[in-house]
Structures are given as C-alpha cells and as structure tokens.
Motif scaffolding. Sequence first.
Motif, PDB file in Angstrom:
ATOM      1  N   VAL A   1      -7.190   1.975   7.509  1.00  0.00           N
ATOM      2  CA  VAL A   1      -8.081   1.293   8.452  1.00  0.00           C
ATOM      3  C   VAL A   1      -8.424  -0.096   7.927  1.00  0.00           C
ATOM      4  CG1 VAL A   1     -10.398   1.329   9.437  1.00  0.00           C
ATOM      5  CG2 VAL A   1      -9.016   3.399   9.444  1.00  0.00           C
ATOM      6  N   TYR A   2      -8.736  -0.193   6.644  1.00  0.00           N
ATOM      7  CA  TYR A   2      -9.071  -1.487   6.055  1.00  0.00           C
ATOM      8  C   TYR A   2      -7.896  -2.458   6.162  1.00  0.00           C
ATOM      9  CZ  TYR A   2     -10.431  -5.021   2.689  1.00  0.00           C
ATOM     10  OH  TYR A   2     -10.714  -6.219   2.101  1.00  0.00           O
ATOM     11  N   SER A   3      -6.700  -1.986   5.862  1.00  0.00           N
ATOM     12  CA  SER A   3      -5.541  -2.883   5.935  1.00  0.00           C
ATOM     13  C   SER A   3      -5.272  -3.312   7.376  1.00  0.00           C
ATOM     14  CB  SER A   3      -4.302  -2.223   5.323  1.00  0.00           C
ATOM     15  OG  SER A   3      -3.932  -1.088   6.059  1.00  0.00           O
ATOM     16  N   LEU A   4      -5.495  -2.413   8.326  1.00  0.00           N
ATOM     17  CA  LEU A   4      -5.343  -2.794   9.735  1.00  0.00           C
ATOM     18  C   LEU A   4      -6.382  -3.837  10.139  1.00  0.00           C
ATOM     19  CD1 LEU A   4      -4.586   0.635  11.448  1.00  0.00           C
ATOM     20  CD2 LEU A   4      -3.049  -1.322  11.241  1.00  0.00           C
ATOM     21  N   ILE A   5      -7.605  -3.655   9.670  1.00  0.00           N
ATOM     22  CA  ILE A   5      -8.664  -4.626   9.988  1.00  0.00           C
ATOM     23  C   ILE A   5      -8.329  -5.987   9.397  1.00  0.00           C
ATOM     24  CG2 ILE A   5     -11.076  -5.223   9.505  1.00  0.00           C
ATOM     25  CD1 ILE A   5     -11.740  -2.259   9.855  1.00  0.00           C
ATOM     26  N   GLU A   6      -7.889  -6.012   8.151  1.00  0.00           N
ATOM     27  CA  GLU A   6      -7.535  -7.279   7.517  1.00  0.00           C
ATOM     28  C   GLU A   6      -6.342  -7.942   8.205  1.00  0.00           C
ATOM     29  OE1 GLU A   6      -8.995  -9.153   5.076  1.00  0.00           O
ATOM     30  OE2 GLU A   6     -10.633  -7.739   5.374  1.00  0.00           O
ATOM     31  N   ALA A   7      -5.366  -7.154   8.612  1.00  0.00           N
ATOM     32  CA  ALA A   7      -4.174  -7.714   9.256  1.00  0.00           C
ATOM     33  C   ALA A   7      -4.500  -8.281  10.632  1.00  0.00           C
ATOM     34  CB  ALA A   7      -3.090  -6.644   9.373  1.00  0.00           C
ATOM     35  N   ASN A   8      -5.482  -7.704  11.317  1.00  0.00           N
ATOM     36  CA  ASN A   8      -5.812  -8.125  12.684  1.00  0.00           C
ATOM     37  C   ASN A   8      -7.174  -8.791  12.775  1.00  0.00           C
ATOM     38  OD1 ASN A   8      -3.430  -7.003  13.930  1.00  0.00           O
ATOM     39  ND2 ASN A   8      -4.289  -5.023  13.381  1.00  0.00           N
ATOM     40  N   LYS A   9      -7.606  -9.406  11.694  1.00  0.00           N
ATOM     41  CA  LYS A   9      -8.944  -9.990  11.648  1.00  0.00           C
ATOM     42  C   LYS A   9      -9.142 -11.070  12.712  1.00  0.00           C
ATOM     43  CE  LYS A   9     -12.371 -10.975   8.302  1.00  0.00           C
ATOM     44  NZ  LYS A   9     -12.664 -10.701   6.932  1.00  0.00           N
ATOM     45  N   SER A  10      -8.171 -11.945  12.894  1.00  0.00           N
ATOM     46  CA  SER A  10      -8.338 -13.029  13.880  1.00  0.00           C
ATOM     47  C   SER A  10      -8.430 -12.470  15.297  1.00  0.00           C
ATOM     48  CB  SER A  10      -7.195 -14.033  13.769  1.00  0.00           C
ATOM     49  OG  SER A  10      -5.969 -13.410  14.076  1.00  0.00           O
ATOM     50  N   THR A  11      -7.640 -11.447  15.595  1.00  0.00           N
ATOM     51  CA  THR A  11      -7.702 -10.824  16.914  1.00  0.00           C
ATOM     52  C   THR A  11      -9.054 -10.160  17.129  1.00  0.00           C
ATOM     53  OG1 THR A  11      -5.336 -10.390  16.782  1.00  0.00           O
ATOM     54  CG2 THR A  11      -6.578  -9.181  18.444  1.00  0.00           C
ATOM     55  N   ILE A  12      -9.572  -9.519  16.115  1.00  0.00           N
ATOM     56  CA  ILE A  12     -10.874  -8.860  16.219  1.00  0.00           C
ATOM     57  C   ILE A  12     -11.975  -9.890  16.432  1.00  0.00           C
ATOM     58  CG2 ILE A  12     -12.588  -7.519  14.924  1.00  0.00           C
ATOM     59  CD1 ILE A  12     -10.202  -6.008  13.679  1.00  0.00           C
ATOM     60  N   VAL A  13     -11.896 -11.020  15.731  1.00  0.00           N
ATOM     61  CA  VAL A  13     -12.896 -12.071  15.917  1.00  0.00           C
ATOM     62  C   VAL A  13     -12.833 -12.607  17.344  1.00  0.00           C
ATOM     63  CG1 VAL A  13     -13.500 -14.425  15.214  1.00  0.00           C
ATOM     64  CG2 VAL A  13     -13.032 -12.698  13.490  1.00  0.00           C
ATOM     65  N   ASN A  14     -11.619 -12.808  17.857  1.00  0.00           N
ATOM     66  CA  ASN A  14     -11.476 -13.282  19.241  1.00  0.00           C
ATOM     67  C   ASN A  14     -12.054 -12.275  20.226  1.00  0.00           C
ATOM     68  OD1 ASN A  14     -10.232 -15.627  18.464  1.00  0.00           O
ATOM     69  ND2 ASN A  14      -8.172 -14.839  18.730  1.00  0.00           N
ATOM     70  N   LEU A  15     -11.775 -11.011  20.028  1.00  0.00           N
ATOM     71  CA  LEU A  15     -12.311  -9.985  20.921  1.00  0.00           C
ATOM     72  C   LEU A  15     -13.827  -9.887  20.815  1.00  0.00           C
ATOM     73  CD1 LEU A  15      -9.630  -7.195  20.483  1.00  0.00           C
ATOM     74  CD2 LEU A  15      -9.969  -8.662  22.468  1.00  0.00           C
ATOM     75  N   GLU A  16     -14.345 -10.090  19.628  1.00  0.00           N
ATOM     76  CA  GLU A  16     -15.797 -10.070  19.446  1.00  0.00           C
ATOM     77  C   GLU A  16     -16.448 -11.220  20.203  1.00  0.00           C
ATOM     78  OE1 GLU A  16     -18.944 -10.550  15.768  1.00  0.00           O
ATOM     79  OE2 GLU A  16     -16.952  -9.787  15.351  1.00  0.00           O
ATOM     80  N   LYS A  17     -15.829 -12.401  20.142  1.00  0.00           N
ATOM     81  CA  LYS A  17     -16.376 -13.535  20.897  1.00  0.00           C
ATOM     82  C   LYS A  17     -16.307 -13.281  22.394  1.00  0.00           C
ATOM     83  CE  LYS A  17     -15.597 -17.275  17.619  1.00  0.00           C
ATOM     84  NZ  LYS A  17     -14.869 -18.526  17.363  1.00  0.00           N
ATOM     85  N   ARG A  18     -15.225 -12.669  22.837  1.00  0.00           N
ATOM     86  CA  ARG A  18     -15.097 -12.383  24.261  1.00  0.00           C
ATOM     87  C   ARG A  18     -16.095 -11.333  24.726  1.00  0.00           C
ATOM     88  NH1 ARG A  18      -8.550 -12.085  24.821  1.00  0.00           N
ATOM     89  NH2 ARG A  18      -8.175 -14.261  24.328  1.00  0.00           N
ATOM     90  N   SER A  19     -16.530 -10.481  23.830  1.00  0.00           N
ATOM     91  CA  SER A  19     -17.462  -9.431  24.220  1.00  0.00           C
ATOM     92  C   SER A  19     -18.878  -9.958  24.389  1.00  0.00           C
ATOM     93  CB  SER A  19     -17.445  -8.302  23.195  1.00  0.00           C
ATOM     94  OG  SER A  19     -18.032  -8.726  21.989  1.00  0.00           O
TER      95      SER A  19
END
Length: 171
Positions: free
Chosen positions: A67-85
């Motif tokens: 899970v941690y490695s997935l979060i680190e690999a997709n950090k920019s996408t998660i930040v973008n989705l967080e801003k969109r939310s």
Amino acid sequence: MNEVNFITQKKKELFWPLVFLGFVLVLSFLLVLFNFSLDYSTKDLNKKISERVNDINLLKNDPKIQVYSLIEANKSTIVNLEKRSTITKYINHIQAISKKYDIIFEDFSISSWNVNVQAIINSSDKWIAYIKTRDFIKNYRVTEWALFKLDFISSIEWMDSMKFNVVFNIK
C-alpha cells in the motif's frame, strides 16, 4: 686449492637461492592464507546478501508495504484527486465572491484546474454595473484570501447588465 675454492664458492652461492626459495615459500603460504580469508569474507557477504534479498521479498509480500509503495508511486495523482474533491470549497468561495462584489455567477464548471463561470452584474441603487465590474476585476486579483487566480477577461457584453465569462485558475 682451486677445487676447494670452487666447492666453497658453491656453498656461498647456495645460501642466497635457499633464502630466496624460503622467502617465496613463506610469501606463497601467506598469499594462500590471505586468499582463504578473502574467500571466507566473500562467502559471508554472499550469505548476508541472500538474507537481505529474502527479507526484501518477505517485505514485498507485506500488504502494508504494498500500500505504501502504491501511494508513493501515485502521489501526484492522489494530490490531484484530493484537490478535485474540494469542489464544495470552491463553490463556497464563489458564493462569497458573489456576495462581496454583488455578482451573479452561472454555469459553473471545473476542468484542467480552471473554474469557468459566467458572471452577470446588474446595476443597483449602490453602484452602476461597470463600476462593480471594474472593482471586482481590480480588487479580486490583489486579495490575500483568494483561492483562484483571475484570468484575463477578453470580452464583456453590456446592455442593461454586464455579462462576461470568468476563468479562475485554481492556485
């Protein structure tokens, strides 16, 4: 006498080759010992490496690490989705702008980090429409609490009220 000198001379010459032979044998023995110690340390290092590889493989199978490695690999996408939310935050901010500058916003849309709205400004008892428009364009760009950056407004329709498209860039 020549013979004796010849024999004794041979004995003297045999001493240095024997010393050299002894030196070579001792040096060879030391090199063999050094080679054994290097082999032992290499085997020890290889053993430690294989242990670490096994530890890494065990950690890769751990769900928390995955899970941690997935979060680190997709950090920019998660930040973008967080801003969109945070769309409700943007809508509330637009409502606050509407109240402050006496503007009606319609046709709300968000795409590519831009908030697009159509602004309608009517004249009222307090101010004329073009003064409200001027104040909005001038003052919003310098406000500290602004969530958006106001883009250039290229055209304004003006009859009884002023209509124009506003593009806000999300900061």
